[in-house]
Design a protein around this motif. Structure first.
Motif, PDB file in Angstrom:
ATOM      1  N   ASP A 328       0.826  -1.198   0.148  1.00 41.27           N
ATOM      2  CA  ASP A 328       0.052  -0.141  -0.051  1.00 41.27           C
ATOM      3  C   ASP A 328       0.984   1.300   0.054  1.00 41.27           C
ATOM      4  O   ASP A 328       1.748   1.505   0.937  1.00 41.27           O
ATOM      5  N   SER A 329       0.586   2.270  -0.989  1.00 38.68           N
ATOM      6  CA  SER A 329       1.349   3.497  -0.879  1.00 38.68           C
ATOM      7  C   SER A 329       1.104   4.561   0.324  1.00 38.68           C
ATOM      8  O   SER A 329       1.577   5.408   0.361  1.00 38.68           O
ATOM      9  N   ASN A 330      -0.081   4.002   1.120  1.00 38.44           N
ATOM     10  CA  ASN A 330      -0.400   5.083   2.193  1.00 38.44           C
ATOM     11  C   ASN A 330       0.569   4.943   3.281  1.00 38.44           C
ATOM     12  O   ASN A 330       1.239   3.753   3.588  1.00 38.44           O
ATOM     13  N   VAL A 331       1.194   5.941   3.635  1.00 43.09           N
ATOM     14  CA  VAL A 331       2.277   5.917   4.626  1.00 43.09           C
ATOM     15  C   VAL A 331       1.768   6.957   5.941  1.00 43.09           C
ATOM     16  O   VAL A 331       1.287   8.149   5.409  1.00 43.09           O
ATOM     17  N   ARG A 332       1.852   6.748   6.912  1.00 40.47           N
ATOM     18  CA  ARG A 332       1.549   7.449   8.168  1.00 40.47           C
ATOM     19  C   ARG A 332       2.836   8.205   8.679  1.00 40.47           C
ATOM     20  O   ARG A 332       3.885   7.604   8.980  1.00 40.47           O
ATOM     21  N   LEU A 333       2.686   9.426   8.714  1.00 36.68           N
ATOM     22  CA  LEU A 333       3.892  10.209   9.543  1.00 36.68           C
ATOM     23  C   LEU A 333       3.553  10.488  10.723  1.00 36.68           C
ATOM     24  O   LEU A 333       2.378  10.993  11.106  1.00 36.68           O
ATOM     25  N   LYS A 334       4.455  10.686  11.811  1.00 42.50           N
ATOM     26  CA  LYS A 334       4.200  11.188  12.955  1.00 42.50           C
ATOM     27  C   LYS A 334       5.196  12.275  13.209  1.00 42.50           C
ATOM     28  O   LYS A 334       6.505  12.375  13.208  1.00 42.50           O
ATOM     29  N   VAL A 335       4.514  13.351  13.758  1.00 42.82           N
ATOM     30  CA  VAL A 335       5.334  14.965  13.943  1.00 42.82           C
ATOM     31  C   VAL A 335       5.078  15.076  15.520  1.00 42.82           C
ATOM     32  O   VAL A 335       3.933  15.658  15.870  1.00 42.82           O
ATOM     33  N   PRO A 336       6.143  15.104  16.135  1.00 44.62           N
ATOM     34  CA  PRO A 336       6.170  15.479  17.625  1.00 44.62           C
ATOM     35  C   PRO A 336       5.959  17.003  17.848  1.00 44.62           C
ATOM     36  O   PRO A 336       6.535  17.697  17.145  1.00 44.62           O
ATOM     37  N   VAL A 395       9.495  12.859   2.249  1.00 50.84           N
ATOM     38  CA  VAL A 395       8.924  12.670   3.522  1.00 50.84           C
ATOM     39  C   VAL A 395       9.284  13.916   4.365  1.00 50.84           C
ATOM     40  O   VAL A 395       8.431  14.708   5.000  1.00 50.84           O
ATOM     41  N   ALA A 396      10.692  14.305   4.145  1.00 48.17           N
ATOM     42  CA  ALA A 396      10.844  15.665   4.793  1.00 48.17           C
ATOM     43  C   ALA A 396      10.237  17.004   4.637  1.00 48.17           C
ATOM     44  O   ALA A 396       9.841  17.594   5.267  1.00 48.17           O
ATOM     45  N   ASN A 397       9.844  16.857   3.214  1.00 46.02           N
ATOM     46  CA  ASN A 397       9.330  18.350   2.967  1.00 46.02           C
ATOM     47  C   ASN A 397       7.714  18.261   3.351  1.00 46.02           C
ATOM     48  O   ASN A 397       7.590  19.510   3.645  1.00 46.02           O
ATOM     49  N   ILE A 398       7.091  17.302   3.375  1.00 45.40           N
ATOM     50  CA  ILE A 398       5.771  17.307   3.894  1.00 45.40           C
ATOM     51  C   ILE A 398       5.925  17.713   5.315  1.00 45.40           C
ATOM     52  O   ILE A 398       5.008  18.072   5.942  1.00 45.40           O
ATOM     53  N   THR A 399       6.867  16.839   5.873  1.00 38.24           N
ATOM     54  CA  THR A 399       6.893  16.923   7.660  1.00 38.24           C
ATOM     55  C   THR A 399       7.199  18.449   7.816  1.00 38.24           C
ATOM     56  O   THR A 399       6.715  19.012   8.832  1.00 38.24           O
ATOM     57  N   SER A 400       8.201  19.283   7.004  1.00 41.52           N
ATOM     58  CA  SER A 400       8.211  20.626   7.155  1.00 41.52           C
ATOM     59  C   SER A 400       7.299  21.419   7.124  1.00 41.52           C
ATOM     60  O   SER A 400       6.969  22.243   7.821  1.00 41.52           O
ATOM     61  N   ALA A 401       6.434  21.076   5.978  1.00 37.31           N
ATOM     62  CA  ALA A 401       5.209  21.938   5.738  1.00 37.31           C
ATOM     63  C   ALA A 401       3.943  21.869   6.940  1.00 37.31           C
ATOM     64  O   ALA A 401       3.348  22.755   7.409  1.00 37.31           O
ATOM     65  N   ILE A 402       4.044  20.657   7.497  1.00 40.23           N
ATOM     66  CA  ILE A 402       3.095  20.267   8.618  1.00 40.23           C
ATOM     67  C   ILE A 402       3.476  21.250  10.037  1.00 40.23           C
ATOM     68  O   ILE A 402       2.860  21.825  10.553  1.00 40.23           O
TER      69      ILE A 402
END
Length: 429
Positions: A328-336, A395-402
């Motif tokens: 599955d291409s869906n991936v969950r990210l965790k942002v502390p 992944v790093a770019n969307i984490t930065s946007a969040i």
């Protein structure tokens, strides 16, 4: 008869007399007629080749440029047509002279040169390597020269007399030379056939990328094995005789090329179990990127910064690999996120969920979820969990946007993100 000693004066006299004898032969009797026939054959061949060239070019309206087998073969055929047509005319003229009772020494030599020229030009489309192409051209010119001088037969007899017995087969230098030449030709034809099969498989949308790679590599290996068998069988080598050395060669290859064969077998395993395929996003040994190509020995992985890593197939079998898009291409990210102790936690969690709903790569289903994890030393530790479906875009770019979206909302609502604090007590003596 006693051999005359070498004399420089006699050699110089022979060299000076040779052009005069050649001119006399060309201007008197059959020599003049052969020279005229040769000139007419070459001129007529060049003229007849012009419409044939136009017919070949008409088959490719878009041009014959490119590295595909058919356009390359067409370009080569256009270059070889004058020599090929002239060779056919020269062969017909030679037979006509023989029927008329005239010799054809000059015509025979010209016919040999035309045939060799055609073979060299056609061979350039099959042999891609410049080194092997030059070797092939040199051997063809040497063979033509020996034939013109009338000593090709004796030279081939000498090569055929030097050899050894392999089982029930006599292997000579002539047999090995023929086998090498045929092997080179069959290998190139096998490579062209495998490229044709690969391009046809690319147009079959029903096949998965890993299945296409597996089928193309299987076809390539099959063509090369078939080329080897055909080349050895064409020169009369009994293939059963090769079993005499199979055990020793197998042991030597097993020890010397263990890693190479391990990577080849690992590549076949990866293709068959479909755990790794082109387009997958993987992470192995600190390398994060997407797979662009599966080779027989390695896998090409391109990272977000443009670096291309060639990872051996054996490492993908024996090491732990994170495949972000395996099933599955869906991936969950965790942002502390940390907030101060005086913050309204319920309000902060709600604001975090609302802050990322406008980001284009964040999925709304499953919806973003904010959680209160623990009481930290200097902050209340929260965590925002979001889902994305395109990890190949980074992944790093969307984490930065969040993080930027959460920071903007917290600043607008007056929620503080604390920094670590330490109390220092100074005790005087």
């Amino acid at each position: 008869m006693q051999q005359q000693p070498f004399s420089l004066e006699a050699f110089i006299a022979w060299g000076l007399e040779l052009p005069l004898q050649a001119w006399k032969w060309l201007t008197v009797g059959s020599g003049a007629m052969q020279a005229a026939v040769v000139l007419g054959v070459v001129l007529l061949g060049w003229l007849l080749a012009l419409p044939l060239k136009q017919a070949v070019r008409a088959r490719f309206p878009g041009g014959m440029e490119g590295d595909l087998p058919l356009p390359r073969l067409a370009r080569t055929l256009v270059r070889a047509l004058p020599a090929m047509v002239s060779a056919l005319l020269a062969a017909a003229a030679r037979e006509g002279l023989k029927l008329s009772g005239y010799g054809g020494v000059l015509l025979d030599s010209v016919l040999t040169l035309l045939v060799v020229s055609s073979v060299i030009i056609l061979g350039s489309s099959i042999i891609r390597s410049r080194f092997w192409r030059r070797c092939f051209a040199t051997l063809a010119v040497i063979a033509a020269t020996l034939h013109v001088l009338g000593i090709l037969g004796p030279v081939m007899q000498v090569l055929d007399s030097v050899g050894f017995d392999l089982g029930g087969t006599r292997v000579t230098l002539l047999v090995l030379a023929k086998a090498a030449l045929l092997l080179l030709i069959f290998f190139r034809l096998g490579g062209m056939a495998s490229i044709f099969v690969e391009r046809r498989l690319e147009g079959v949308s029903e096949l998965t990328p890993s299945t296409r790679v597996l089928l193309s590599k299987t076809a390539r290996i099959s063509f090369y094995v078939l080329a080897t068998l055909l080349a050895l069988n064409s020169v009369g080598i009994d293939l059963t005789a090769l079993t005499v050395f199979s055990g020793a060669i197998g042991v030597g290859v097993g020890f010397g090329l263990r890693n190479v064969f391990a990577n080849l077998i690992s590549g076949l395993i990866l293709l068959m179990d479909k755990s790794i395929k082109p387009g997958d996003v993987i992470e192995i040994g600190g390398v994060y990127g997407w797979i662009t190509e599966l080779r027989g020995r390695f896998v090409s992985v391109v990272t977000r910064d443009g670096k291309e890593y060639l990872i051996p197939n054996e490492d993908l079998i024996t090491s732990q690999v994170v495949n972000w898009s395996f099933s599955d291409s869906n991936v969950r990210l965790k942002v502390p996120v940390g907030v101060s102790y005086g913050t309204d936690i319920k309000r902060a969690l709600k604001l975090m969920e609302q802050a990322v709903q406008g980001l284009p790569r964040v999925l709304l289903s499953p919806a973003p979820v904010a959680l209160f994890l623990e009481f930290g030393d200097s902050s209340l530790n929260l965590e925002l969990r979001v889902w994305i479906k395109d990890p190949q875009n980074g992944v790093a770019n969307i984490t930065s946007a969040i993080n930027v979206a959460i920071l903007d909302v917290f600043r607008a609502e007056g929620i503080q993100i604390p920094f670590p604090q330490r109390d220092v007590h100074i005790i005087s003596e």
